[in-house]
Design an enzyme around this catalytic site. Structure first.
Site, PDB file in Angstrom:
ATOM      1  N   GLY A 122       0.831  -1.207   0.000  1.00  0.00           N
ATOM      2  CA  GLY A 122       0.000   0.000   0.000  1.00  0.00           C
ATOM      3  C   GLY A 122       0.857   1.245   0.000  1.00  0.00           C
ATOM      4  O   GLY A 122       0.570   2.216   0.700  1.00  0.00           O
ATOM      5  N   SER A 146      -3.773  -0.120  14.248  1.00  0.00           N
ATOM      6  CA  SER A 146      -4.528   1.129  14.458  1.00  0.00           C
ATOM      7  C   SER A 146      -4.848   1.224  15.942  1.00  0.00           C
ATOM      8  O   SER A 146      -4.932   0.189  16.632  1.00  0.00           O
ATOM      9  CB  SER A 146      -5.831   1.082  13.656  1.00  0.00           C
ATOM     10  OG  SER A 146      -6.763   2.030  14.156  1.00  0.00           O
ATOM     11  N   TYR A 190     -13.209  -3.467  10.929  1.00  0.00           N
ATOM     12  CA  TYR A 190     -11.882  -2.836  10.878  1.00  0.00           C
ATOM     13  C   TYR A 190     -11.121  -3.065  12.195  1.00  0.00           C
ATOM     14  O   TYR A 190      -9.948  -3.474  12.195  1.00  0.00           O
ATOM     15  CB  TYR A 190     -12.052  -1.336  10.610  1.00  0.00           C
ATOM     16  CG  TYR A 190     -10.769  -0.553  10.511  1.00  0.00           C
ATOM     17  CD1 TYR A 190     -10.007  -0.575   9.349  1.00  0.00           C
ATOM     18  CD2 TYR A 190     -10.328   0.232  11.571  1.00  0.00           C
ATOM     19  CE1 TYR A 190      -8.825   0.154   9.251  1.00  0.00           C
ATOM     20  CE2 TYR A 190      -9.157   0.964  11.490  1.00  0.00           C
ATOM     21  CZ  TYR A 190      -8.409   0.924  10.323  1.00  0.00           C
ATOM     22  OH  TYR A 190      -7.242   1.650  10.239  1.00  0.00           O
ATOM     23  N   LYS A 192      -7.625  -5.131  12.852  1.00  0.00           N
ATOM     24  CA  LYS A 192      -6.433  -4.462  13.389  1.00  0.00           C
ATOM     25  C   LYS A 192      -6.000  -5.079  14.726  1.00  0.00           C
ATOM     26  O   LYS A 192      -4.813  -5.101  15.052  1.00  0.00           O
ATOM     27  CB  LYS A 192      -6.705  -2.959  13.532  1.00  0.00           C
ATOM     28  CG  LYS A 192      -6.894  -2.249  12.186  1.00  0.00           C
ATOM     29  CD  LYS A 192      -5.637  -2.333  11.338  1.00  0.00           C
ATOM     30  CE  LYS A 192      -5.742  -1.604  10.033  1.00  0.00           C
ATOM     31  NZ  LYS A 192      -4.503  -1.663   9.229  1.00  0.00           N
ATOM     32  N   ILE A 230      -4.580   9.974  11.428  1.00  0.00           N
ATOM     33  CA  ILE A 230      -3.507  10.514  10.590  1.00  0.00           C
ATOM     34  C   ILE A 230      -4.140  11.117   9.331  1.00  0.00           C
ATOM     35  O   ILE A 230      -5.037  10.508   8.724  1.00  0.00           O
ATOM     36  CB  ILE A 230      -2.514   9.391  10.187  1.00  0.00           C
ATOM     37  CG1 ILE A 230      -1.995   8.626  11.429  1.00  0.00           C
ATOM     38  CG2 ILE A 230      -1.351   9.979   9.377  1.00  0.00           C
ATOM     39  CD1 ILE A 230      -1.228   9.427  12.444  1.00  0.00           C
TER      40      ILE A 230
HETATM   41  P1  NAP Z   1      -5.099   5.314   2.258  1.00  0.00           P
HETATM   42  O1  NAP Z   1      -4.626   6.697   2.034  1.00  0.00           O
HETATM   43  O2  NAP Z   1      -6.515   4.961   1.935  1.00  0.00           O
HETATM   44  O3  NAP Z   1      -4.114   4.293   1.514  1.00  0.00           O
HETATM   45  C1  NAP Z   1      -4.370   2.924   1.575  1.00  0.00           C
HETATM   46  C2  NAP Z   1      -3.281   2.187   0.829  1.00  0.00           C
HETATM   47  O4  NAP Z   1      -3.549   0.776   0.945  1.00  0.00           O
HETATM   48  C3  NAP Z   1      -3.245   2.529  -0.646  1.00  0.00           C
HETATM   49  O5  NAP Z   1      -1.910   2.653  -1.063  1.00  0.00           O
HETATM   50  C4  NAP Z   1      -3.911   1.305  -1.294  1.00  0.00           C
HETATM   51  O6  NAP Z   1      -3.380   1.005  -2.584  1.00  0.00           O
HETATM   52  C5  NAP Z   1      -3.494   0.216  -0.354  1.00  0.00           C
HETATM   53  N1  NAP Z   1      -4.366  -0.945  -0.483  1.00  0.00           N
HETATM   54  C6  NAP Z   1      -5.683  -1.043  -0.179  1.00  0.00           C
HETATM   55  N2  NAP Z   1      -6.154  -2.264  -0.480  1.00  0.00           N
HETATM   56  C7  NAP Z   1      -5.086  -2.959  -1.007  1.00  0.00           C
HETATM   57  C8  NAP Z   1      -4.927  -4.276  -1.494  1.00  0.00           C
HETATM   58  N3  NAP Z   1      -5.949  -5.147  -1.541  1.00  0.00           N
HETATM   59  N4  NAP Z   1      -3.698  -4.656  -1.929  1.00  0.00           N
HETATM   60  C9  NAP Z   1      -2.653  -3.801  -1.900  1.00  0.00           C
HETATM   61  N5  NAP Z   1      -2.750  -2.525  -1.451  1.00  0.00           N
HETATM   62  C10 NAP Z   1      -3.958  -2.118  -1.008  1.00  0.00           C
HETATM   63  O7  NAP Z   1      -4.951   4.905   3.808  1.00  0.00           O
HETATM   64  P2  NAP Z   1      -3.884   5.341   4.919  1.00  0.00           P
HETATM   65  O8  NAP Z   1      -4.584   6.244   5.857  1.00  0.00           O
HETATM   66  O9  NAP Z   1      -2.604   5.753   4.328  1.00  0.00           O
HETATM   67  O10 NAP Z   1      -3.733   3.935   5.689  1.00  0.00           O
HETATM   68  C11 NAP Z   1      -2.559   3.130   5.596  1.00  0.00           C
HETATM   69  C12 NAP Z   1      -2.615   2.114   6.725  1.00  0.00           C
HETATM   70  O11 NAP Z   1      -2.644   2.811   7.979  1.00  0.00           O
HETATM   71  C13 NAP Z   1      -3.873   1.229   6.714  1.00  0.00           C
HETATM   72  O12 NAP Z   1      -3.533  -0.078   7.099  1.00  0.00           O
HETATM   73  C14 NAP Z   1      -4.752   1.875   7.740  1.00  0.00           C
HETATM   74  O13 NAP Z   1      -5.686   0.964   8.287  1.00  0.00           O
HETATM   75  C15 NAP Z   1      -3.728   2.337   8.747  1.00  0.00           C
HETATM   76  N6  NAP Z   1      -4.194   3.401   9.640  1.00  0.00           N
HETATM   77  C16 NAP Z   1      -4.562   4.607   9.136  1.00  0.00           C
HETATM   78  C17 NAP Z   1      -4.997   5.598  10.014  1.00  0.00           C
HETATM   79  C18 NAP Z   1      -5.411   6.969   9.560  1.00  0.00           C
HETATM   80  O14 NAP Z   1      -5.936   7.747  10.381  1.00  0.00           O
HETATM   81  N7  NAP Z   1      -5.205   7.341   8.313  1.00  0.00           N
HETATM   82  C19 NAP Z   1      -5.058   5.333  11.398  1.00  0.00           C
HETATM   83  C20 NAP Z   1      -4.669   4.084  11.857  1.00  0.00           C
HETATM   84  C21 NAP Z   1      -4.237   3.122  10.964  1.00  0.00           C
HETATM   85  P3  NAP Z   1      -4.139   1.419  -3.952  1.00  0.00           P
HETATM   86  O15 NAP Z   1      -4.670   2.810  -3.746  1.00  0.00           O
HETATM   87  O16 NAP Z   1      -3.042   1.320  -4.968  1.00  0.00           O
HETATM   88  O17 NAP Z   1      -5.229   0.402  -4.171  1.00  0.00           O
END
Ligand code: NAP
Length: 245
Positions: A8, A139, A152, A156, A185
């Site tokens: 990702g 998370s 979710y 996690k 984030i």
């Molecule tokens: P994001 O901006 O939505 O990005 C998600 C990423 O995951 C994208 O690069 C997407 O790739 C990839 N992805 C989704 N499904 C996939 C699959 N089946 N195979 C391969 N890649 C896949 O989300 P983010 O906020 O950066 O989140 C990144 C991680 O941090 C996640 O695990 C999320 O649960 C965790 N997290 C985020 C937050 C927050 O507040 N943002 C908080 C806690 C944890 P494509 O776009 O190329 O499909």
């Protein structure tokens, strides 16, 4: 030169992690699934780094695609030193509304995805090398649960259990396994799943009064991959501005 796989890596936190490792001189396999153009732009932007940054399309929930990516990385770079399991999707709805299809999708990407990539990397490289670092992005909801995010949160929390058990199993192989459990984030995941009003309420609940940045998560992930962090394993570290302690 060391090599990292970042799942990702095309957006948000994963993108920041790709930049952090590329600037630290690593070869980087930037895994993406749907965001081809974004992945391409990152590779172009990082083309002058010391290491090589390459993109590879693979759905982490699909084992054949994952194995192809990992085998390619080993063929290209010889070994994999660091794995960052960052790919994830979010689902916000009442528990009573979740369909079996949605439940399976969230668990398949967020938890089975970590199983797929980690087992493939261990079998193809890290076990033979007797060296490596694995960092799984969980998370705060994997620690304290999130209302209307049961699938979710379960996925996690599953990552936390996987991380701790695997850390024990791999400790004598000189491979440390840790989880990073971010709070809120500033990425598309937040913007696409919550209203402006909900985000404002969340922001007010954070003792530091602001959301985190993807770079703040990326720097922690980079640290956990270094020799200075080699004695840290099986831990869940949560950059969250004080929201959960
Ligand atoms: P994001 O901006 O939505 O990005 C998600 C990423 O995951 C994208 O690069 C997407 O790739 C990839 N992805 C989704 N499904 C996939 C699959 N089946 N195979 C391969 N890649 C896949 O989300 P983010 O906020 O950066 O989140 C990144 C991680 O941090 C996640 O695990 C999320 O649960 C965790 N997290 C985020 C937050 C927050 O507040 N943002 C908080 C806690 C944890 P494509 O776009 O190329 O499909």
């Amino acid at each position: 030169m060391k090599t990292v796989i970042v799942t990702g890596g095309s957006k948000g936190i994963g993108r920041a992690i790709v930049y952090a490792f590329a600037k630290a001189g690593y070869n980087v396999i930037l895994n993406y699934n749907t965001s081809y153009q974004s992945a391409k732009d990152i590779v172009e932007d990082l083309k002058d780094c010391d290491g090589i940054v390459e993109m590879f399309k693979a759905d982490v929930s699909n084992r054949d695609e994952v194995d192809s990516m990992v085998e390619y990385a080993v063929k290209e770079f010889g070994k994999i030193d660091v794995l960052v399991n960052n790919a994830g999707i979010c689902d916000v709805e009442l528990f009573t509304d979740i369909t079996e299809e949605t439940w399976n999708k969230v668990l398949d990407v967020n938890l089975k995805g970590v199983f797929n990539v980690t087992q493939s990397v261990l079998r193809n490289s890290m076990i033979n090398e007797k060296n490596g670092s694995i960092i799984n992005i969980s998370s705060i909801y994997g620690i304290c649960g999130g209302s209307c995010e049961v699938a979710y949160s379960a996925s996690k929390a599953g990552i936390v259990g996987l991380t701790k058990a695997l850390a024990k199993e791999l400790a004598l192989s000189n491979i440390n396994v840790n989880a990073v459990a971010p709070g809120a984030i500033n990425t598309d995941m937040l913007k696409e799943n919550y209203s402006k009003e909900d985000l404002e309420v969340t922001r007010e609940e954070i003792p530091m009064g602001r959301f985190g940045t993807p770079d703040e998560v990326a720097e922690l992930v980079l640290f956990l991959s270094t020799d200075n962090a080699k004695y840290i394993t099986g831990q869940v570290i949560s950059p969250n501005g004080g929201l959960v302690m």
